[in-house]
Write a protein that holds these residues in place. Structure first.
Motif, mmCIF file in Angstrom:
data_model
loop_
_atom_site.group_PDB
_atom_site.id
_atom_site.type_symbol
_atom_site.label_atom_id
_atom_site.label_comp_id
_atom_site.label_asym_id
_atom_site.label_seq_id
_atom_site.Cartn_x
_atom_site.Cartn_y
_atom_site.Cartn_z
ATOM 1 N N ASP A 1 38.203 47.968 28.730
ATOM 2 C CA ASP A 1 37.864 49.352 29.058
ATOM 3 C C ASP A 1 37.014 49.411 30.326
ATOM 4 O O ASP A 1 37.193 50.302 31.167
ATOM 5 C CB ASP A 1 37.109 50.007 27.901
ATOM 6 C CG ASP A 1 38.005 50.294 26.698
ATOM 7 O OD1 ASP A 1 39.239 50.286 26.871
ATOM 8 O OD2 ASP A 1 37.467 50.514 25.600
ATOM 9 N N LEU A 2 36.086 48.483 30.480
ATOM 10 C CA LEU A 2 35.273 48.441 31.698
ATOM 11 C C LEU A 2 36.144 48.174 32.921
ATOM 12 O O LEU A 2 35.959 48.782 33.980
ATOM 13 C CB LEU A 2 34.193 47.362 31.577
ATOM 14 C CG LEU A 2 32.990 47.695 30.699
ATOM 15 C CD1 LEU A 2 32.104 46.460 30.518
ATOM 16 C CD2 LEU A 2 32.181 48.840 31.310
ATOM 17 N N ALA A 3 37.098 47.261 32.789
ATOM 18 C CA ALA A 3 38.009 46.976 33.893
ATOM 19 C C ALA A 3 38.830 48.217 34.243
ATOM 20 O O ALA A 3 39.126 48.463 35.424
ATOM 21 C CB ALA A 3 38.928 45.811 33.536
ATOM 22 N N ASP A 4 39.195 49.017 33.233
ATOM 23 C CA ASP A 4 39.930 50.254 33.487
ATOM 24 C C ASP A 4 39.091 51.220 34.316
ATOM 25 O O ASP A 4 39.604 51.886 35.226
ATOM 26 C CB ASP A 4 40.309 50.933 32.166
ATOM 27 C CG ASP A 4 41.435 50.207 31.429
ATOM 28 O OD1 ASP A 4 42.136 49.408 32.075
ATOM 29 O OD2 ASP A 4 41.584 50.439 30.217
ATOM 30 N N VAL A 5 37.792 51.296 34.010
ATOM 31 C CA VAL A 5 36.898 52.185 34.753
ATOM 32 C C VAL A 5 36.862 51.804 36.230
ATOM 33 O O VAL A 5 36.832 52.663 37.119
ATOM 34 C CB VAL A 5 35.478 52.145 34.150
ATOM 35 C CG1 VAL A 5 34.475 52.853 35.060
ATOM 36 C CG2 VAL A 5 35.472 52.782 32.762
ATOM 37 N N TRP A 6 36.907 50.492 36.519
ATOM 38 C CA TRP A 6 36.852 50.006 37.893
ATOM 39 C C TRP A 6 38.219 50.025 38.586
ATOM 40 O O TRP A 6 38.311 49.696 39.771
ATOM 41 C CB TRP A 6 36.279 48.587 37.915
ATOM 42 C CG TRP A 6 34.804 48.563 37.643
ATOM 43 C CD1 TRP A 6 34.200 48.507 36.418
ATOM 44 C CD2 TRP A 6 33.748 48.622 38.602
ATOM 45 N NE1 TRP A 6 32.837 48.522 36.553
ATOM 46 C CE2 TRP A 6 32.529 48.593 37.883
ATOM 47 C CE3 TRP A 6 33.704 48.687 39.990
ATOM 48 C CZ2 TRP A 6 31.288 48.633 38.512
ATOM 49 C CZ3 TRP A 6 32.470 48.737 40.616
ATOM 50 C CH2 TRP A 6 31.269 48.711 39.882
ATOM 51 N N LYS A 7 39.271 50.414 37.863
ATOM 52 C CA LYS A 7 40.616 50.526 38.437
ATOM 53 C C LYS A 7 41.116 49.206 39.022
ATOM 54 O O LYS A 7 41.789 49.181 40.059
ATOM 55 C CB LYS A 7 40.653 51.611 39.531
ATOM 56 C CG LYS A 7 40.088 52.949 39.126
ATOM 57 C CD LYS A 7 40.880 53.585 37.995
ATOM 58 C CE LYS A 7 40.325 54.970 37.662
ATOM 59 N NZ LYS A 7 40.982 55.574 36.479
ATOM 60 N N PHE A 8 40.802 48.089 38.352
ATOM 61 C CA PHE A 8 41.233 46.789 38.851
ATOM 62 C C PHE A 8 42.718 46.580 38.598
ATOM 63 O O PHE A 8 43.246 46.932 37.544
ATOM 64 C CB PHE A 8 40.443 45.656 38.189
ATOM 65 C CG PHE A 8 39.021 45.549 38.690
ATOM 66 C CD1 PHE A 8 38.726 45.735 40.031
ATOM 67 C CD2 PHE A 8 37.993 45.240 37.818
ATOM 68 C CE1 PHE A 8 37.427 45.622 40.501
ATOM 69 C CE2 PHE A 8 36.689 45.129 38.275
ATOM 70 C CZ PHE A 8 36.400 45.326 39.619
ATOM 71 N N GLY A 9 43.389 45.988 39.579
ATOM 72 C CA GLY A 9 44.799 45.674 39.454
ATOM 73 C C GLY A 9 45.012 44.324 38.797
ATOM 74 O O GLY A 9 44.066 43.661 38.351
ATOM 75 N N LEU A 10 46.263 43.888 38.766
ATOM 76 C CA LEU A 10 46.630 42.665 38.062
ATOM 77 C C LEU A 10 45.932 41.440 38.644
ATOM 78 O O LEU A 10 45.423 40.593 37.900
ATOM 79 C CB LEU A 10 48.150 42.475 38.099
ATOM 80 C CG LEU A 10 48.696 41.218 37.410
ATOM 81 C CD1 LEU A 10 48.305 41.205 35.942
ATOM 82 C CD2 LEU A 10 50.209 41.138 37.577
ATOM 83 N N GLU A 11 45.898 41.320 39.977
ATOM 84 C CA GLU A 11 45.268 40.148 40.597
ATOM 85 C C GLU A 11 43.790 40.054 40.236
ATOM 86 O O GLU A 11 43.286 38.973 39.918
ATOM 87 C CB GLU A 11 45.426 40.214 42.116
ATOM 88 C CG GLU A 11 44.826 39.009 42.838
ATOM 89 C CD GLU A 11 44.999 39.084 44.335
ATOM 90 O OE1 GLU A 11 44.406 38.237 45.043
ATOM 91 O OE2 GLU A 11 45.706 39.996 44.817
ATOM 92 N N ASP A 12 43.093 41.196 40.263
ATOM 93 C CA ASP A 12 41.672 41.210 39.900
ATOM 94 C C ASP A 12 41.486 40.838 38.438
ATOM 95 O O ASP A 12 40.599 40.058 38.083
ATOM 96 C CB ASP A 12 41.081 42.600 40.150
ATOM 97 C CG ASP A 12 41.204 43.027 41.595
ATOM 98 O OD1 ASP A 12 40.892 42.214 42.479
ATOM 99 O OD2 ASP A 12 41.626 44.178 41.832
#
Length: 272
Positions: free
Chosen positions: A251-262
Motif C-alpha cells: 500500500d505504501l508503494a502504491d502511494v508513491w506510484k512506483f512502477g515495476l522496476e522500482d
C-alpha cells in the motif's frame, strides 16, 4: 568582480580553476575523484560491509561527512566533506538525495554509490537491530518507550508504518536527483552474492584502482584481518512477514506510484 571570477573559475576543471580550488582549500576535480568514495545507503543494507570491502580494495580509511550522527538525519556537512576529500577515505552514511546534499557532492565532483535492499528483509533486520541494542531512537523515527512490551506483530506493524516512509523518501530522492551526479546503484543481494565482482565493477566505473587480492581476502569469512561486519547477510528474511504486513508495504508503494522496476528493486514486485 573578483569574487564572481573566482566562482566561475571554480566551476571549471581548467588550470585556473585548479589553482583557485587549491588556493581556497578545495581539491581540483581531477584529484577529488581519486580521493573520496561516498556511499549513500539504506539502514540495514549491508553498508558497513560494503564500506569495509571498499576500504580494503582501495587501502582507504573510513570517515564521516556529517556534522553529527547518532539520532540525527545524516545530512552532509561541507567542512566534514572537505576533510574527507583531502584524505583517502570511504564515507558511508544514511544520506538522502536532497538538493543540498547532491549540490555538495557535485561541488566536490563526487559520484555516490546508492545502496538499497529488499524492504521486507529490512523490516525483519530492523526488528533484530532494535532488540539487539535495546534502543528505539534513530534518524527514521523515535519509537514509543514501551515498544519492547508489544507483541512482535505489533512491533513489525509499527516498523512498517513509521520507518518505511523514510526508506521510500530516500529512494525517491535519489531516483529524482541521482542522475545529476551519475550515481551508481547497487542492491544488497548482488553485493553479498558477488562482492568481488560488484565492488570491482564500481571502482572500475569510478576510474579507481582495485587491489583484487585484498578485496578477495576481505570477503573470506575465515580471514582474521580487518573486521567486515555484516549482520545476518541473508536474503529472503521478509518471508517471515504476515500477509497483512506485506500488504501494508505494498500500500505504501502504491502511494508513491512506483512502477515495476522500482518495486523489483525494493522487493515489492509481487503486488503487480
Amino acid at each position: 568582480m573578483i569574487h564572481r571570477s573566482l566562482k566561475a573559475a571554480l566551476r571549471h576543471d581548467s588550470l585556473g580553476g585548479t589553482f583557485c580550488r587549491l588556493l581556497l582549500g578545495y581539491p581540483a576535480p581531477s584529484l577529488v575523484r581519486q580521493r573520496c568514495i561516498f556511499i549513500a545507503c539504506f539502514p540495514k543494507s549491508g553498508s558497513t560491509y560494503m564500506a569495509r570491502l571498499l576500504e580494503a580494495a582501495t587501502h582507504r580509511s573510513g570517515l564521516k561527512a556529517a556534522y553529527l550522527m547518532g539520532h540525527n538525519e545524516q545530512n552532509i556537512d561541507e567542512k566534514a566533506l572537505a576533510r574527507c576529500v583531502r584524505k583517502l577515505s570511504v564515507v558511508q552514511q544514511h544520506t538522502q538525495g536532497g538538493d543540498c546534499n547532491v549540490n555538495l557532492l557535485a561541488k566536490f565532483h563526487l559520484q555516490p554509490i546508492i545502496l538499497t535492499r529488499n524492504l521486507p528483509d529490512i523490516a525483519i533486520s530492523l526488528l533484530d537491530h532494535l532488540h539487539l541494542h535495546q534502543h528505539t531512537r534513530n534518524p527514521m523515527a523515535f519509537a514509543p518507550g514501551n515498544f519492547f512490551d508489544w507483541p512482535q506483530e505489533e512491533q513489525l506493524r509499527w516498523i512498517i508504518w513509521a520507518y518505511m516512509p523514510w526508506y521510500f523518501s530516500f529512494y525517491q530522492s535519489w531516483k529524482t536527483n541521482g542522475s545529476r551526479i551519475n550515481a551508481l546503484w547497487v542492491e544488497f543481494n548482488d553485493m553479498i552474492s558477488r562482492p568481488v565482482e560488484v565492488v570491482g565493477g564500481l571502482l572500475q566505473k569510478m576510474g579507481l584502482p582495485c587491489d583484487i587480492k585484498a578485496l578477495e581476502q576481505s570477503t573470506d569469512p575465515h580471514n582474521s584481518g580487518k573486521h567486515t561486519r555484516i549482520n545476518k547477510g541473508v536474503t529472503g528474511r521478509g518471508s517471515q512477514l504476515s500477509a497483512e504486513l506485506k500488504a501494508h508495504l505494498w500500500d505504501l508503494a502504491d502511494v508513491w506510484k512506483f512502477g515495476l522496476e522500482d518495486r523489483e528493486r525494493l522487493g515489492l514486485e509481487r503486488h503487480i
